[in-house]
Scaffold this active site. Structure first.
Site, PDB file in Angstrom:
ATOM      1  CB  SER A 576      -0.950  -0.042   1.202  1.00  0.00           C
ATOM      2  OG  SER A 576      -2.006   0.852   1.032  1.00  0.00           O
ATOM      3  CG  ASP A 662      -6.896  -1.946  -4.093  1.00  0.00           C
ATOM      4  OD1 ASP A 662      -7.500  -1.064  -3.465  1.00  0.00           O
ATOM      5  OD2 ASP A 662      -5.747  -2.325  -3.806  1.00  0.00           O
ATOM      6  CG  HIS A 708      -5.981  -1.676  -0.308  1.00  0.00           C
ATOM      7  ND1 HIS A 708      -5.146  -1.421  -1.364  1.00  0.00           N
ATOM      8  CD2 HIS A 708      -5.352  -1.195   0.780  1.00  0.00           C
ATOM      9  CE1 HIS A 708      -4.070  -0.793  -0.928  1.00  0.00           C
ATOM     10  NE2 HIS A 708      -4.180  -0.656   0.373  1.00  0.00           N
TER      11      HIS A 708
END
Length: 732
Positions: A576, A662, A708
């Site tokens: 991330s 995502d 995610h």
């Protein structure tokens, strides 16, 4: 063998889920562990947790347990039948990447099988060791195999339990349990279920009894709390935002109404019930500012009252005891957390009185309020300890915890009058251990639980690297105590450095496997993260983001100087927002590492922050800056943005995992990054066709399932094995 270790390098474990670029929504997965789909950790009523994504220094999401991933709910994304030329190009590129990955992964079936067997064997001994429980008087609620059970606290017979809820029996077999709230009289239970393909959860309210009955189903819910026995407050979630609070009743006259709406797009709303259940708090937080409204649980239909109007740069959160509000806040100097108090009737900032201030460079991880005590969970210089404040004797007791411990997790005990605080300690290579602190005895007890038949033959070292501006940056290093010639061992470096969030230091089976295979694990606690308090984050965000990059470089160089591996055996792992620093280092100092493993990485900061139509852009300006409003900010972001700074040079091999669903890191940006990186690496190879010149492997694995950094146990296991086994051939 050395060859075997080399073949593992591309798959350096980065575990399956880590941090999230956006730090409000995914409160249940920040430090999630690989667990089977039929065993999860509850997000428990009245609990607190260190494993949450939160605004820098935020406290409220600590109230929830993290969940362990479960199974799937079919995606409900709408199908668009019209296909433009750009969409067709995207689909072709996506198909090409998937075919490329399938071809590569097929070469490593034998190794994948071996790693799966090893991880599953470790998992057998560890998956039950860390499950928190909801303690409610004599009753204990816990979740396992997609079911919620009820047992008695003093019942030693584990088979003597009642089943209250089953995802499979109610047709939710493809969902995992995310959070549970039990009503004060234990007549109702609210549960949130989540799909791995969606950010939104569904709240199910069950009426308990001899035959539990589903009373209500509420879609798109983020947080929820019982104000009374039959009044539930909840927040709705849409497009990654929570801005509305609703109240719903389960009395004879059932109704639902809107209670609060947040107008500022930078703010995110959640709710929490104070430990003594006197107030329900509506908390509106940006990354730097907060505001709290109180709902009196004795009069839940009255309008909420404001504690203190939002003041730019001031974060505060509320607990309650004996008609006084206890306020955890950044108000005053230094701008670190302090515990203050004020009368309920006059709660304005001018009436706040200091109770306790943290020492410099101390991270407040968690706080729990009891009738006569307040217990703080703290980090200082990499060590964990408790500060126990007695409201009776007006004293503070400091208790240092075992040196191997790297993470806390509080267990739930809703009664604020209890005399014992239960929690767990863990590290990346130590399975969770249960501890209890007795206020009466003033001592720490390691609870007797079933032994985990795993011996962690691991040495922990804590180092300080001197960054470019002389700042000392902490590093935590793990390696096998029997390892010799550490300079020849493979090294996996972890980094994050954003949102004031700490690196994930909780236990993961694959980390232990790496140690057994002879790996060295290093965790670089760079600026931008939260390991040394709020100032540590502030010193690494917006116009200070390059400091985090300098910190990372200094950490890796120190590790090599001290004989922990060398560049040709070193890989860097990030997920991330951690992809920003990892990708930046890959551009500026590619010679320091031989491989980079990224999961759902944020690699195009500039273009993302220029697109205000994206759901997270406005609120994330407090972390990255606003390039549309300030040309200086635009130039600064461009100076470190991984995508913007790709150039023709020799790159390390790169393995990226991305997710089709995502919503936080769009797949389009990752595809563009991979294409540009490949072209730069190939251009360099064609210009410098020297004998022995290597061409790095740049591989993208696109997961059809999962959002995610969030996927099921089976997907996670396959992913980890794929990471281990897909190795740039030239390493070593």
């Amino acid at each position: 063998s050395c060859v075997g270790l080399r073949n593992l390098l591309q798959g350096l474990s980065f575990c399956v889920r880590y941090y999230f670029r956006h730090n409000h929504l995914q409160t249940t997965c920040l430090y999630s562990k690989i667990k089977p789909k039929k065993c999860h950790i509850l997000d428990c009523s009245g609990s607190t947790c260190t494993h949450m994504t939160v605004p820098p220094g935020s406290i409220l999401p600590w109230r929830f347990f993290s969940c362990k991933e479960g199974t799937k709910v079919p995606s409900k994304r709408k199908q668009n039948t019209s296909i433009t030329s750009s969409e067709l190009s995207y689909k072709n590129l996506l198909k090409s990447e998937q075919e490329n990955w399938n071809d590569i992964s097929a070469r490593y079936k034998a190794m994948t099988t071996r790693i799966k067997e090893k991880l599953e064997e470790l998992h057998k001994y560890t998956f039950n060791s860390g499950s928190p429980r909801i303690r409610f008087g004599e009753n204990v609620y816990f979740e396992e195999n997609g079911c919620i059970f009820l047992s008695k606290a003093d019942d030693a017979d584990e088979g003597n339990v009642d089943i209250l809820f089953s995802t499979e029996d109610l047709g939710f077999s493809d969902a995992f349990i995310q959070r549970i709230r039990i009503s004060p009289d234990q007549r109702y239970m609210a549960i949130s279920l989540k799909s791995e393909n969606s950010e939104e959860a569904t709240c199910i309210i069950v009426k308990l009894g001899h035959f539990p009955v589903v009373e209500k189903v509420i879609p798109n819910v983020f947080s929820f709390e019982w104000a009374t026995n039959d009044v539930l407050y909840y927040t709705s979630q849409k497009n990654l935002k929570c801005q509305n609070v609703f109240m719903t009743t389960f009395t004879n006259q059932k109704h639902t109404k809107l209670v609060y709406t947040e107008q500022d797009a930078r703010f995110f709303v959640d709710i929490y019930c104070t430990k003594d259940r006197r107030f329900l708090t509506i908390n509106s937080n940006s990354k730097t500012t907060s505001e709290v409204w109180l709902v009196d649980c004795r009069h839940p239909f009255k309008l909420p009252t404001l504690v203190q109007a939002r003041t730019k740069g001031i974060i505060y959160h509320i607990e309650h005891r004996n008609d006084e509000l206890y306020i955890l806040t950044t108000y005053g100097e230094p701008a670190e957390y302090k515990l203050m108090k004020a009368p309920v009737a006059s709660s304005g900032m001018e009436n706040w009185q200091l109770v306790y201030a943290l020492e410099e460079k101390t991270k407040l991880v968690d706080l729990e309020m009891f009738s006569d005590h307040c217990i703080m969970f703290l980090k200082n210089a990499g060590h964990l300890y408790l500060s126990v404040i007695s409201f009776v004797s007006h004293s503070v007791q400091s208790i240092k915890l075992p040196t191997w411990a790297c993470e806390f997790e509080l267990e739930s005990h809703p009664e604020h009058t209890t005399g014992t605080c239960y929690f767990q300690l863990t590290s990346p290579v130590h399975p969770p251990k249960h501890f209890a602190y007795s206020f009466k005895e003033n001592n720490l007890i390691e609870q007797a639980v079933q032994e985990v038949p795993i011996i962690t033959n691991c040495h922990t070292t804590r180092l300080l690297a001197k960054s470019k501006d002389e700042t000392l940056v902490p590093i935590t290093v793990f390696h096998n105590m029997n390892s010799k010639e550490l300079h020849r061992k493979p090294l996996l470096v972890h980094v994050y450095g954003a949102y004031g969030i700490d690196l994930n230091m909780s236990f993961k089976e694959e980390k232990l496997m790496l140690i057994e295979e002879g790996w060295i694990l290093a965790y670089c606690h760079v600026r931008g993260g939260g390991e040394l308090g709020l100032s540590w984050h502030k010193d690494g965000c917006q116009h200070n983001k390059l400091k985090g990059l300098h910190d990372l470089k200094a950490c890796i160089m120190l590790l090599h100087e001290l004989g922990f591996s060398q560049p040709k055996y070193t890989a860097l792992a990030a997920a991330s927002a951690g992809g920003v620093l990892a990708g930046a280092l890959c551009n500026t100092d590619p010679e320091l590492i031989r491989a980079m493993v990224l999961q759902a990485p944020f690699v195009d900061v500039l273009n993302t922050m220029m697109k205000t139509h994206l759901p997270l852009t406005i609120e994330e300006q407090e972390e990255w800056g606003n390039p549309l409003a300030h040309e200086k900010c635009m130039k600064y972001i461009k100076s470190y943005c991984p995508y913007q700074n790709i150039k023709t040079q020799c790159y390390p091999s790169v393995f990226i995992t991305a997710y089709e669903n995502d919503q936080r890191i769009p797949l389009t940006g990752i595809l563009q990054y991979v294409q540009k990186l490949r072209k730069a690496a190939l251009d360099h190879a064609s210009r410098t066709s020297k004998k022995g010149n290597r061409i790095p492997n740049i591989i993208l694995d696109i997961q059809a399932n999962g959002s995610h950094c969030d996927s099921s146990w089976e997907d996670s296991l396959n992913e980890v094995c794929s990471l281990y086994c897909t190795h740039p051939q030239q390493v070593g």
